[in-house]
Write an enzyme that holds these catalytic residues in place. Sequence first.
Site, mmCIF file in Angstrom:
data_model
loop_
_atom_site.group_PDB
_atom_site.id
_atom_site.type_symbol
_atom_site.label_atom_id
_atom_site.label_comp_id
_atom_site.label_asym_id
_atom_site.label_seq_id
_atom_site.Cartn_x
_atom_site.Cartn_y
_atom_site.Cartn_z
ATOM 1 N N ASN A 146 45.351 42.996 42.454
ATOM 2 C CA ASN A 146 45.394 44.412 42.086
ATOM 3 C C ASN A 146 46.805 44.893 41.784
ATOM 4 O O ASN A 146 46.999 45.849 41.015
ATOM 5 C CB ASN A 146 44.779 45.273 43.194
ATOM 6 C CG ASN A 146 43.319 45.575 42.929
ATOM 7 O OD1 ASN A 146 42.872 45.566 41.783
ATOM 8 N ND2 ASN A 146 42.571 45.837 43.978
ATOM 9 N N CYS A 403 36.827 41.669 48.702
ATOM 10 C CA CYS A 403 37.097 41.261 47.319
ATOM 11 C C CYS A 403 38.511 40.733 47.183
ATOM 12 O O CYS A 403 38.914 40.261 46.134
ATOM 13 C CB CYS A 403 36.835 42.389 46.327
ATOM 14 S SG CYS A 403 38.163 43.601 46.197
ATOM 15 N N HIS A 404 39.309 40.810 48.271
ATOM 16 C CA HIS A 404 40.629 40.190 48.365
ATOM 17 C C HIS A 404 41.579 40.702 47.285
ATOM 18 O O HIS A 404 42.381 39.937 46.747
ATOM 19 C CB HIS A 404 40.503 38.670 48.325
ATOM 20 C CG HIS A 404 39.435 38.157 49.242
ATOM 21 N ND1 HIS A 404 39.522 38.266 50.609
ATOM 22 C CD2 HIS A 404 38.228 37.595 48.994
ATOM 23 C CE1 HIS A 404 38.423 37.775 51.164
ATOM 24 N NE2 HIS A 404 37.630 37.373 50.217
ATOM 25 N N CYS A 405 41.468 42.010 47.000
ATOM 26 C CA CYS A 405 42.373 42.658 46.023
ATOM 27 C C CYS A 405 42.319 41.976 44.666
ATOM 28 O O CYS A 405 43.306 42.007 43.916
ATOM 29 C CB CYS A 405 43.808 42.683 46.548
ATOM 30 S SG CYS A 405 44.050 43.759 47.959
ATOM 31 N N ASN A 406 41.191 41.364 44.338
ATOM 32 C CA ASN A 406 41.047 40.694 43.041
ATOM 33 C C ASN A 406 39.665 41.036 42.475
ATOM 34 O O ASN A 406 38.760 40.200 42.456
ATOM 35 C CB ASN A 406 41.201 39.182 43.208
ATOM 36 C CG ASN A 406 41.367 38.461 41.882
ATOM 37 O OD1 ASN A 406 40.807 38.858 40.864
ATOM 38 N ND2 ASN A 406 42.129 37.390 41.889
#
Length: 492
Positions: A146, A403-406
């Site tokens: 992100n 979502c692991h910043c992705n």
Amino acid sequence: MTQSARYPLDHIAAAEADFIAATPDYAATALIDDLRRTDYARLDAGGHVYLDYTGGSLYAQSQLDAHHKLLAENVFGNPHSFNPTSQHMTELVEAARAYVLKYFNADPDEYACIFTQNATGALKLVGEAYPFESGARYLPLYDNHNSVNGIREYAHHAGAEVTYVPVLPPDLRIDAERLALELAHRDPSRHNLFAFPAQSNFSGVQHDLGWIDKAHAHGWDVLLDAAAFVPTNRLDLRATRPDFIALSFYKMFGYPTGIGALLARREKLAVLRRPWYAGGTLVYSTVQGEHYYLAPGETGFEDGTLNYLGIPAVEIGLKHVESIGIPTIHARVECLTAWLLKEMTALKHSNGAPVVKIYGPTSAEARGGTIQFNFFGPRGTMMDGYTIEKMANQLHTSVRTGCHCNPGAREMALGISEEELAPLFKDKDRMTYQDFLVVVDGKKTGAMRVSLGIASNFADAYRFMHFAESFVDHTAREVSEFKVDLEIVYHP
């Protein structure tokens, strides 16, 4: 509690012996087992199974000891002065800066090392100062953190075009044909920026660094997010030359947190136009007439006072990694990742349905030690990852869910369409947070992630498989109701 069928905990030693006999490359990494008993002894002393290295690596006891000794035996002052304590501190900061460049084999005449808070801070420096304008392009991948995605807001604000290049399921690798077409399309009179990760923080895919030269051949500037790549891989900046590289040191060796770096080619650094100035970045500033001179090179990008007491710990951490050897760390992570992928994909319910679905490559080729997955019941219903993470917590096992910043990689992996996401933003300006929660329900699905790193061993991987086998022949509903029998064994 029921006993695990394929992965009983009292068989770890025998299973490890078989694994070592079948995996000679792993046997050559025995140094890490010695360090696990000394520098990382707190892991086994606390009964921890740490599988969140992509979230943050672990520090060694020797790193803390060396840094504490340095601080305890010296007096250091703010480096923005010429008194003795300030000058001593300045020398150590500049020594660490030089060591970072040396570690990445970067020519100091070509590259500058700018200390930041983290990789995100490094990316923001590029985004806010890059000369986007109408007719320019920003070209990120779907598979980006992100903090790389956020640069598009600067591009949009300046009137530049933003185009995302897809990654293709099931392996989530770059759509090479599409990327080649996009790179060939640019206005040569404008500055154009291509951004991608050397390794995905979502799937572990290692994207081909050859795209850097291909982008340069078409006149693009290249921003490389190296945060997930450099903890277990060598990045040689004489072999490959991205224009901007973002990284966080805690991802590499755990300590210190709050310090990252932007490595930038000096000729490209000169192209950036900072939108403001701060203390520490100036040669001169005046209130009357509102004029200022920005300091050249690194100094002009390091806002305020650096984390000067922490920066010497960066050099200590890099030397610790070098004492082990990146090839050794890489080999260990690769071997354990290959074993985990093989075991996870082989795990089946009694009816033959898979227990685990991997998002990304199912072999260790051209991938790192980050594995993204979800558990599924015998009828193919996805189990709730957040509930499973709570179960793992009971076993002192650290995994990560979300979502692991992705978001782009998640959307590709889980098949979430733009049409499904559209209602989330239809009334964005008028939507309250509670309204958003109602609309987003069912679309916030993420995935689980385990990741290996500098202190991982076979027991960590085996104990995770022991945990994973707990879900064989259990339904998603049983998991949501915590009706899963866990064998809780704590070894203080």
